[in-house]
Motif scaffolding. Structure first.
Motif, PDB file in Angstrom:
ATOM      1  N   ARG A  98       0.832  -1.205   0.000  1.00  0.00           N
ATOM      2  CA  ARG A  98       0.000   0.000   0.000  1.00  0.00           C
ATOM      3  C   ARG A  98       0.864   1.251   0.000  1.00  0.00           C
ATOM      4  O   ARG A  98       1.826   1.361   0.756  1.00  0.00           O
ATOM      5  N   ARG A  99       0.508   2.181  -0.841  1.00  0.00           N
ATOM      6  CA  ARG A  99       1.339   3.354  -1.054  1.00  0.00           C
ATOM      7  C   ARG A  99       1.108   4.401   0.032  1.00  0.00           C
ATOM      8  O   ARG A  99      -0.021   4.791   0.305  1.00  0.00           O
ATOM      9  N   GLU A 100       2.188   4.813   0.646  1.00  0.00           N
ATOM     10  CA  GLU A 100       2.155   5.970   1.530  1.00  0.00           C
ATOM     11  C   GLU A 100       2.091   7.207   0.619  1.00  0.00           C
ATOM     12  O   GLU A 100       2.186   7.093  -0.607  1.00  0.00           O
ATOM     13  N   ASP A 101       1.906   8.382   1.181  1.00  0.00           N
ATOM     14  CA  ASP A 101       1.909   9.632   0.420  1.00  0.00           C
ATOM     15  C   ASP A 101       3.068   9.608  -0.586  1.00  0.00           C
ATOM     16  O   ASP A 101       4.229   9.542  -0.195  1.00  0.00           O
ATOM     17  N   PRO A 102       2.791   9.636  -1.908  1.00  0.00           N
ATOM     18  CA  PRO A 102       3.865   9.541  -2.900  1.00  0.00           C
ATOM     19  C   PRO A 102       4.592  10.852  -3.166  1.00  0.00           C
ATOM     20  O   PRO A 102       5.568  10.879  -3.920  1.00  0.00           O
ATOM     21  N   GLY A 103       4.130  11.945  -2.563  1.00  0.00           N
ATOM     22  CA  GLY A 103       4.663  13.258  -2.896  1.00  0.00           C
ATOM     23  C   GLY A 103       5.957  13.612  -2.190  1.00  0.00           C
ATOM     24  O   GLY A 103       6.544  12.819  -1.443  1.00  0.00           O
ATOM     25  N   ASP A 104       6.422  14.822  -2.448  1.00  0.00           N
ATOM     26  CA  ASP A 104       7.628  15.370  -1.834  1.00  0.00           C
ATOM     27  C   ASP A 104       7.246  16.419  -0.803  1.00  0.00           C
ATOM     28  O   ASP A 104       6.183  17.049  -0.902  1.00  0.00           O
ATOM     29  N   VAL A 105       8.130  16.618   0.171  1.00  0.00           N
ATOM     30  CA  VAL A 105       7.867  17.591   1.225  1.00  0.00           C
ATOM     31  C   VAL A 105       9.090  18.474   1.450  1.00  0.00           C
ATOM     32  O   VAL A 105      10.223  18.111   1.113  1.00  0.00           O
ATOM     33  N   LEU A 106       8.828  19.630   2.029  1.00  0.00           N
ATOM     34  CA  LEU A 106       9.891  20.527   2.479  1.00  0.00           C
ATOM     35  C   LEU A 106      10.056  20.358   3.982  1.00  0.00           C
ATOM     36  O   LEU A 106       9.079  20.382   4.726  1.00  0.00           O
ATOM     37  N   ALA A 168      11.231  12.769   0.274  1.00  0.00           N
ATOM     38  CA  ALA A 168      10.013  12.020  -0.015  1.00  0.00           C
ATOM     39  C   ALA A 168       9.155  11.981   1.244  1.00  0.00           C
ATOM     40  O   ALA A 168       9.636  11.639   2.328  1.00  0.00           O
ATOM     41  N   ALA A 169       7.894  12.320   1.103  1.00  0.00           N
ATOM     42  CA  ALA A 169       6.990  12.329   2.253  1.00  0.00           C
ATOM     43  C   ALA A 169       6.939  10.971   2.934  1.00  0.00           C
ATOM     44  O   ALA A 169       6.907  10.878   4.173  1.00  0.00           O
ATOM     45  N   ALA A 170       6.945   9.905   2.144  1.00  0.00           N
ATOM     46  CA  ALA A 170       6.773   8.559   2.698  1.00  0.00           C
ATOM     47  C   ALA A 170       7.851   8.216   3.717  1.00  0.00           C
ATOM     48  O   ALA A 170       7.556   7.697   4.796  1.00  0.00           O
TER      49      ALA A 170
END
Length: 309
Positions: A98-106, A168-170
């Motif tokens: 199951r995919r965690e948040d696939p986005g990027d974060v600052l 990576a947010a994940a």
């Protein structure tokens, strides 16, 4: 009782992922015992060189794959974004979790959000994909390569007085550091890496027992979406360290696949999307790649490869 040996990189995040897989499998298969072994990969040994300069053919997977083929381990746990689109003969990705948040974060120890970063802000990232999209968003950013595990990157941010780092947010969430996130980057600003946010399990294609065992933690949404993303990347002949982004989003039996190819400085970005049936995931990826190739993606990627040589 048969023992299933799980291989992983030796970083804190990789070990977290492998132990999570171990615990999930134990819940479903009490008749087996499971053991995690950590293995140092080439990408973990070379920390003073940008990833794109090392080459990207299995930087974080090759040593694990050799041990699967040699039957020293039964399966390997990977971050899917690190897995090359072409696997060694005899190996397959048997499950994607199951995919965690696939986005990027600052993450900014100064508390900045992306829109609030000052002119000429110092920002750390190890990714050419992020670099290109950040420069498109703010050409004034000063971008610096930052390698190592998350602890190392956070320490370097403060020591070298960066205004923030992009991660990576994940990974940040899995290590329990959500409170360190100061902003979530929208997909319009930064499209994720292929496979980002999902844990993949690689094994021998003929090991039917292990395939049965790991299938219980496969997530079909993640599997179909990332299958499309990887087909897109494979058709473009891009690697993990090339400025290519993609994201497959599910809505019941349909999928929308977003794809992007960028020049290193972000001055040229090609972006498109395609919608179709999730059962046609591989074809959707190849079709979207063809569209970007027709729009000039091959020239952009050739220039990128030449610049990295």
């Amino acid at each position: 009782m048969r023992e299933i040996v799980i291989g992983t990189r030796d970083s804190a995040l990789a070990l977290w992922q492998a132990r999570w897989v171990e615990q999930e499998l134990k819940k479903h298969w009490p008749e087996y015992s499971f053991r995690v072994v950590d293995i140092k990969t080439k990408g973990d040994k070379i920390l003073d060189v940008a990833l794109a300069k090392i080459g990207d053919k299995g930087l974080f997977t090759k040593e694990l794959e050799v041990k699967i083929l040699d039957r020293e381990i039964d399966l390997a746990v990977h971050s899917m974004k690190d897995v090359p689109t072409m696997l060694p003969e005899g190996l397959i990705i048997g499950a994607m979790c199951r995919r965690e948040d696939p986005g990027d974060v600052l993450v900014s120890h100064k508390g900045y959000r992306l829109a609030d970063l000052p002119p000429g802000a110092k920002v750390g990232t190890s990714s050419l994909r992020r670099r290109a999209q950040l420069l498109r968003y703010r050409p004034d950013f000063q971008l610096y390569d930052i390698r190592g595990n998350l602890n190392t990157r956070l320490a370097k941010m403060e020591k070298e007085d960066f205004d923030g780092i992009i991660l990576a947010a994940a990974g940040v969430k899995r290590l329990g550091w959500t409170e360190k996130i100061t902003d979530y980057l929208s997909y319009d600003v930064c499209l994720p890496a292929v496979g980002q946010g999902s844990i993949g399990i690689e094994c021998r294609g003929d090991d039917l027992e292990v395939l049965k065992i790991i299938r219980v933690i496969n997530d079909q949404d993640a599997f179909d979406g990332i299958t499309a993303e990887r087909a897109f990347l494979r058709k473009l002949e891009g690697g993990c360290q090339i400025p290519i982004g993609a994201l497959g989003e599910m809505e019941q039996e349909r999928m929308t696949l977003h794809g992007l190819v960028a020049s290193l400085d972000g001055s040229t970005i090609l972006r498109d999307k395609i919608t179709g049936l999730r059962s046609e995931a591989d074809q959707l990826g190849r079709t979207l790649a063809d569209r970007l190739i027709d729009a000039g993606a091959e020239k952009i990627l050739a220039d990128v490869r030449e610049a990295l040589e």
